[in-house]
Design an enzyme around this catalytic site. Structure first.
Site, short mmCIF file in Angstrom:
data_model
loop_
_atom_site.label_atom_id
_atom_site.label_comp_id
_atom_site.label_asym_id
_atom_site.label_seq_id
_atom_site.Cartn_x
_atom_site.Cartn_y
_atom_site.Cartn_z
N LYS A 13 0.83 -1.21 0.00
CA LYS A 13 0.00 0.00 0.00
C LYS A 13 0.88 1.27 0.00
CE LYS A 13 -2.26 -1.02 3.84
NZ LYS A 13 -1.60 -2.29 4.25
N ARG A 87 -9.69 1.07 9.02
CA ARG A 87 -9.27 -0.30 9.30
C ARG A 87 -10.36 -1.12 9.97
NH1 ARG A 87 -3.43 0.53 9.27
NH2 ARG A 87 -2.31 -1.42 9.46
N ARG A 126 11.28 -6.35 4.86
CA ARG A 126 11.13 -4.95 5.25
C ARG A 126 11.70 -4.71 6.65
NH1 ARG A 126 5.19 -2.33 5.33
NH2 ARG A 126 5.07 -3.17 7.42
N ARG A 132 11.48 -1.77 11.66
CA ARG A 132 10.19 -1.51 12.32
C ARG A 132 9.97 -2.54 13.41
NH1 ARG A 132 5.10 -0.09 8.50
NH2 ARG A 132 4.06 -1.21 10.19
N ARG A 143 -0.93 -9.04 13.33
CA ARG A 143 -1.46 -8.02 12.41
C ARG A 143 -2.26 -8.64 11.28
NH1 ARG A 143 3.94 -5.68 11.02
NH2 ARG A 143 2.89 -4.27 9.58
P1 AMP Z 1 0.64 0.42 9.24
O1 AMP Z 1 1.86 1.29 9.10
O2 AMP Z 1 -0.51 0.92 8.42
O3 AMP Z 1 0.95 -1.03 9.00
O4 AMP Z 1 0.14 0.55 10.76
C1 AMP Z 1 0.99 0.16 11.83
C2 AMP Z 1 0.18 0.06 13.10
O5 AMP Z 1 -0.41 1.33 13.42
C3 AMP Z 1 -1.00 -0.90 13.06
O6 AMP Z 1 -0.61 -2.25 13.30
C4 AMP Z 1 -1.88 -0.35 14.20
O7 AMP Z 1 -1.34 -0.68 15.46
C5 AMP Z 1 -1.70 1.17 14.01
N1 AMP Z 1 -2.70 1.72 13.08
C6 AMP Z 1 -2.49 2.24 11.84
N2 AMP Z 1 -3.62 2.68 11.28
C7 AMP Z 1 -4.60 2.44 12.18
C8 AMP Z 1 -6.01 2.65 12.19
N3 AMP Z 1 -6.64 3.18 11.12
N4 AMP Z 1 -6.70 2.28 13.29
C9 AMP Z 1 -6.09 1.73 14.35
N5 AMP Z 1 -4.76 1.50 14.42
C10 AMP Z 1 -4.01 1.84 13.34
#
Ligand code: AMP
Length: 188
Positions: A13, A87, A126, A132, A143
């Site tokens: 994404k 989400r 990654r 990360r 996740r």
């Molecule tokens: P991402 O970088 O999109 O993979 O997000 C990393 C982490 O941030 C996720 O595993 C969640 O813990 C948190 N996170 C990101 N976006 C959201 C969202 N829209 N709602 C809740 N938690 C989020």
């Protein structure tokens, strides 16, 4: 254009958003990036990290103000690319409500689907590159489970609105991008 990307962690994404930002000139709104930007040592940052580090979704009371604040900024008045948001079905409903007040709606939902074995491989690679904290085997499986149970149903929500474009994310990044452009073109 108002575009939502939906796909499991590691689907690409972020990569595709960066490319689209350039070709469509709309901002990239990544809730993951915005949450990670919260100062880790601050009281708020500690709360945020307690969710991210174990692969759980941060609660709406933390996520929604960040999103609405960003959407009120000048560059987000005529569209943006949502990456990692909404989400949950509830977040999708809150976003619908917010956009309705502005008399706009989501133009396209890009569903990036990728085989599970490809995802794990990509995320572990990654982890080496980006360091990360949540890209380790245990958190990745948490996740993916959160995606399956809480985020995948968001697709159903948008299918009801008839704006989901299916994109094969197993292909090379270039081919995925071509498919995205073709799909968006067909919606104009
Ligand atoms: P991402 O970088 O999109 O993979 O997000 C990393 C982490 O941030 C996720 O595993 C969640 O813990 C948190 N996170 C990101 N976006 C959201 C969202 N829209 N709602 C809740 N938690 C989020």
């Amino acid at each position: 254009m108002w575009i939502v990307f939906i796909g499991p962690p590691g689907a690409g994404k972020g990569t595709q958003c960066s490319r689209l930002v350039e070709s469509l000139s709309v901002p990239h709104l990544s809730t993951g990036d915005m949450l990670r930007d919260t100062e880790r040592d601050s009281p708020l940052g500690k709360v945020v990290a307690s969710y991210i580090d174990v692969g759980r979704l941060a609660p709406d009371y933390l996520v929604m103000p960040i999103v609405t604040k960003r959407l009120s900024e000048n560059d987000c008045q005529s569209g943006c690319l949502f990456d990692g948001f909404p989400r949950t079905v509830h977040q999708a409903e809150l976003l619908d409500e917010f956009l309705k007040q502005r008399q706009v709606r989501i133009d396209a939902v890009l569903h990036l689907h990728v085989k599970p074995e490809v995802l794990l491989d990509r995320l572990l690679k990654r982890a080496e590159l980006q360091n990360r904290k949540d890209d380790n085997k245990e958190t990745i499986s948490a996740r993916l489970e959160v995606y399956r149970t809480q985020t995948a149903p968001v697709l159903q929500h948008y299918r009801g609105q008839g704006n989901v474009l299916e994109i094969d994310g197993d292909q090379s990044a270039d081919r995925v991008f071509d498919d995205i452009l073709t799909g968006l073109e067909s919606r104009k």
